[in-house]
Design an enzyme around this catalytic site. Structure first.
Site, short mmCIF file in Angstrom:
data_model
loop_
_atom_site.label_atom_id
_atom_site.label_comp_id
_atom_site.label_asym_id
_atom_site.label_seq_id
_atom_site.Cartn_x
_atom_site.Cartn_y
_atom_site.Cartn_z
N ARG A 129 56.13 -89.85 17.16
CA ARG A 129 55.00 -90.58 17.78
C ARG A 129 53.64 -89.95 17.47
NH1 ARG A 129 58.73 -90.52 22.20
NH2 ARG A 129 59.95 -92.43 22.17
N LYS A 151 42.87 -96.14 8.85
CA LYS A 151 43.80 -97.25 8.62
C LYS A 151 44.94 -96.74 7.76
CE LYS A 151 41.13 -101.53 8.85
NZ LYS A 151 40.60 -102.67 8.07
N GLU A 193 34.90 -100.28 -4.42
CA GLU A 193 34.70 -99.99 -2.99
C GLU A 193 33.35 -99.32 -2.75
OE1 GLU A 193 36.74 -101.34 -0.86
OE2 GLU A 193 38.86 -101.09 -1.44
N LYS A 235 30.66 -95.72 5.88
CA LYS A 235 31.98 -95.98 6.47
C LYS A 235 32.09 -95.29 7.84
CE LYS A 235 36.65 -96.99 6.07
NZ LYS A 235 37.84 -97.22 5.32
N GLU A 245 38.66 -102.43 14.53
CA GLU A 245 38.24 -103.70 13.93
C GLU A 245 38.24 -104.84 14.94
OE1 GLU A 245 39.35 -104.08 9.72
OE2 GLU A 245 39.55 -106.20 10.09
N ARG A 249 33.81 -103.68 12.03
CA ARG A 249 34.56 -103.05 10.94
C ARG A 249 35.04 -104.06 9.90
NH1 ARG A 249 38.96 -98.09 11.05
NH2 ARG A 249 39.38 -98.16 8.82
N ASN A 253 35.78 -105.39 4.77
CA ASN A 253 36.74 -106.16 3.99
C ASN A 253 36.08 -107.18 3.08
OD1 ASN A 253 39.22 -105.06 4.92
ND2 ASN A 253 38.85 -106.07 6.88
N HIS A 256 37.93 -108.60 0.14
CA HIS A 256 39.34 -108.25 0.28
C HIS A 256 40.24 -109.45 0.55
CE1 HIS A 256 37.67 -104.26 0.30
NE2 HIS A 256 38.84 -103.67 0.53
N HIS A 260 43.15 -109.48 -1.80
CA HIS A 260 44.55 -109.31 -1.38
C HIS A 260 45.42 -110.45 -1.90
CE1 HIS A 260 43.53 -106.46 2.25
NE2 HIS A 260 43.46 -105.86 1.09
N HIS A 273 44.17 -102.40 -6.85
CA HIS A 273 43.51 -102.87 -5.62
C HIS A 273 42.00 -103.02 -5.85
CE1 HIS A 273 42.53 -103.29 -1.39
NE2 HIS A 273 41.68 -102.29 -1.50
P1 NAD Z 1 46.55 -95.01 -6.08
O1 NAD Z 1 46.80 -94.22 -4.89
O2 NAD Z 1 47.67 -95.84 -6.62
O3 NAD Z 1 46.00 -94.06 -7.24
C1 NAD Z 1 45.68 -94.60 -8.47
C2 NAD Z 1 46.44 -93.89 -9.63
O4 NAD Z 1 45.76 -92.70 -9.94
C3 NAD Z 1 47.86 -93.51 -9.31
O5 NAD Z 1 48.63 -93.65 -10.46
C4 NAD Z 1 47.72 -92.04 -8.94
O6 NAD Z 1 48.91 -91.32 -9.10
C5 NAD Z 1 46.67 -91.60 -9.90
N1 NAD Z 1 45.87 -90.47 -9.50
C6 NAD Z 1 45.42 -90.19 -8.25
N2 NAD Z 1 44.58 -89.16 -8.28
C7 NAD Z 1 44.51 -88.75 -9.55
C8 NAD Z 1 43.79 -87.72 -10.22
N3 NAD Z 1 42.92 -86.94 -9.57
N4 NAD Z 1 43.97 -87.57 -11.54
C9 NAD Z 1 44.81 -88.40 -12.23
N5 NAD Z 1 45.49 -89.40 -11.67
C10 NAD Z 1 45.34 -89.57 -10.34
O7 NAD Z 1 45.34 -96.04 -5.85
P2 NAD Z 1 43.95 -95.93 -5.07
O8 NAD Z 1 43.03 -96.82 -5.81
O9 NAD Z 1 43.57 -94.54 -4.82
O10 NAD Z 1 44.28 -96.57 -3.66
C11 NAD Z 1 44.63 -97.92 -3.53
C12 NAD Z 1 45.35 -98.10 -2.21
O11 NAD Z 1 44.45 -97.77 -1.16
C13 NAD Z 1 45.80 -99.51 -1.97
O12 NAD Z 1 47.13 -99.50 -1.53
C14 NAD Z 1 44.88 -100.01 -0.87
O13 NAD Z 1 45.49 -100.96 -0.04
C15 NAD Z 1 44.58 -98.75 -0.13
N6 NAD Z 1 43.33 -98.79 0.62
C16 NAD Z 1 43.37 -98.40 1.92
C17 NAD Z 1 42.22 -98.38 2.66
C18 NAD Z 1 42.25 -97.86 4.08
O14 NAD Z 1 41.25 -97.99 4.78
N7 NAD Z 1 43.33 -97.24 4.50
C19 NAD Z 1 41.00 -98.76 2.10
C20 NAD Z 1 40.99 -99.14 0.76
C21 NAD Z 1 42.17 -99.15 0.03
N1 GLY Z 2 38.87 -100.50 3.99
C1 GLY Z 2 38.52 -101.28 5.12
C2 GLY Z 2 38.53 -100.51 6.39
O1 GLY Z 2 38.78 -99.32 6.41
O2 GLY Z 2 38.31 -101.07 7.42
#
Ligand code: NAD
Ligand code: GLY
Length: 373
Positions: A129, A151, A193, A235, A245, A249, A253, A256, A260, A273
């Protein structure tokens, strides 16, 4: 590799204000390998969650910096990619936590991009938890967005980030030196972003991006530091006012809802993404223009910036028979939808976003227009 960029001086600190759950985002160089970055983090044991790409690059630096801070230090290495942001992969984290006898004070270190961060965060939210966790974002996208604000989620085959929790980390360390190993396509995805914060919140930042986008693609250290700092400040400000949200917040998006749909419609991992969000912002800006909010030339400038960031600006066809219908079906699953009524993040005037419905006929027109070159 970790120390290759010229020094920028001391780390910047941005505090995200959640009363007793407040935490710091530290932004600077070589933070990952500096033991001081981890001061105050306690726990008999800790689990590093990373993936098959990032762990070989950086896990040893993290382990060395943690030293003997935790008596027991474990690691789980997940398969890499958005296609693995699933229940099955999440369960590998729970398997590791349980197999090692981890307890309620075990600290989870999320070392990777947004996929690792979202999954490790969700595991931290739900294991016993809730256990403490630290975000160590290694992509630009994760440093400017996903690691900040709490998130966490995994995907479902029917929809993006559909299963998750709001759960804040103890600390976020944005080590800019880590971005030097990031592939150019991933850097561009992160820029989507970054760009997002301009139209929704800060026209000065948008103007700055128009001037510095090439510097960012070239990883120019001062430009990169400014982009990450300003993105995290915005942010933190937005999320600090509306953690769950309930209203404000949702502006984060922007792009998005269309994005999405592109990700799910093409299959997770086909477009990154950030690429889907970049193209989605062109679509949402076009919808804003059709509603009479912003001018054609403003949308054209934004579209050109997104293209200069190395992102796609022509939307993919998701269904040869009924393309707009397919987009709409996917978008009705969006978390902002209410009883199937899609809520759009629109630009009311540059720097100000609103969330509202739009006539379906207009949305169909936008989809048709944006799927053509
Ligand atoms: P990712 O985590 O898939 O990373 C992108 C690629 O780069 C992967 O292959 C990873 O292994 C590689 N990589 C990472 N760091 C590296 C480095 N320093 N050197 C070499 N390679 C590296 O993708 P992302 O773009 O970081 O994240 C996308 C995800 O984030 C999506 O799932 C999206 O939904 C999520 N997201 C979440 C929020 C939130 O608020 N939680 C906001 C925006 C996006
Ligand atoms: N990436 C959108 C949020 O964090 O709300």
């Amino acid at each position: 590799m970790l120390n290759s960029a010229p020094s920028l001086g001391p780390a910047q600190r941005i505090t995200i204000d959640f009363a007793e759950r407040s935490y710091d985002i530290l932004i600077g160089e070589s933070l990952l390998s500096d033991p001081a970055s981890y001061e105050g983090l306690k726990g008999h044991s800790a689990l590093i969650v990373s993936n098959t790409t990032v762990a070989p690059l950086y896990a040893a630096h993290l382990k060395a910096a943690l030293g003997t801070r935790h008596a027991q230090l474990f690691e789980v290495v997940l398969p890499d990619g958005e296609a693995y942001k699933t229940w099955e992969t999440l369960n590998l984290i729970f398997d590791a936590l349980l197999a090692h006898g981890c307890d309620r004070k075990t600290v989870i270190y999320a070392l990777g991009g947004g996929v690792v961060g979202d999954m490790a965060g969700f595991a931290a939210a739900s294991y016993m938890r809730g256990v403490p966790f630290v975000q160590l974002p290694t992509t630009l996208l994760a440093q400017v967005d996903s690691s900040v604000g709490g998130k966490t989620a995994i995907n479902h085959p029917l929809g993006k980030n559909m299963i998750g929790a709001f759960y804040q980390p103890q600390r976020v360390l944005c080590d800019l030196s880590l971005l030097h190993t990031l592939p150019a396509r991933e850097l561009s995805a992160g820029l989507a972003e970054v760009i997002k914060y301009g139209p929704i919140f800060d026209t000065d930042f948008l103007a700055w991006l128009q001037t510095h986008i090439d510097d960012l693609r070239a990883l120019q250290p001062q430009a990169l530091a400014h982009a990450v700092e300003r993105s995290c400040q915005i942010k933190a400000e937005v999320v600090g006012q509306d953690e769950r949200e309930a209203g404000l917040r949702a502006i984060l998006n922007f792009g998005h809802t269309f994005g999405h749909a592109i990700e799910a419609g093409l299959g997770f991992g086909t477009w990154l993404h950030g690429e889907a969000v970049g193209c989605g912002m062109v679509m949402a800006a076009t919808l804003s223009q059709r509603l009479g909010f912003v001018s054609n030339s403003w949308v054209a400038d934004l579209r050109a910036l997104i293209a200069r960031a190395g992102l796609p600006v022509v939307a993919p066809v998701l269904d040869a028979q009924d393309n707009a219908g397919r987009y709409l079906a996917l978008m009705r699953l969006d978390k902002k939808s209410e009883a199937g009524d899609i809520k759009w993040v629109l630009i009311q005037t540059p720097g100000v976003a609103v969330v509202q419905s739009a006539p379906e006929a207009l949305v169909r027109e936008v989809i048709d227009a944006c799927c053509k070159t």
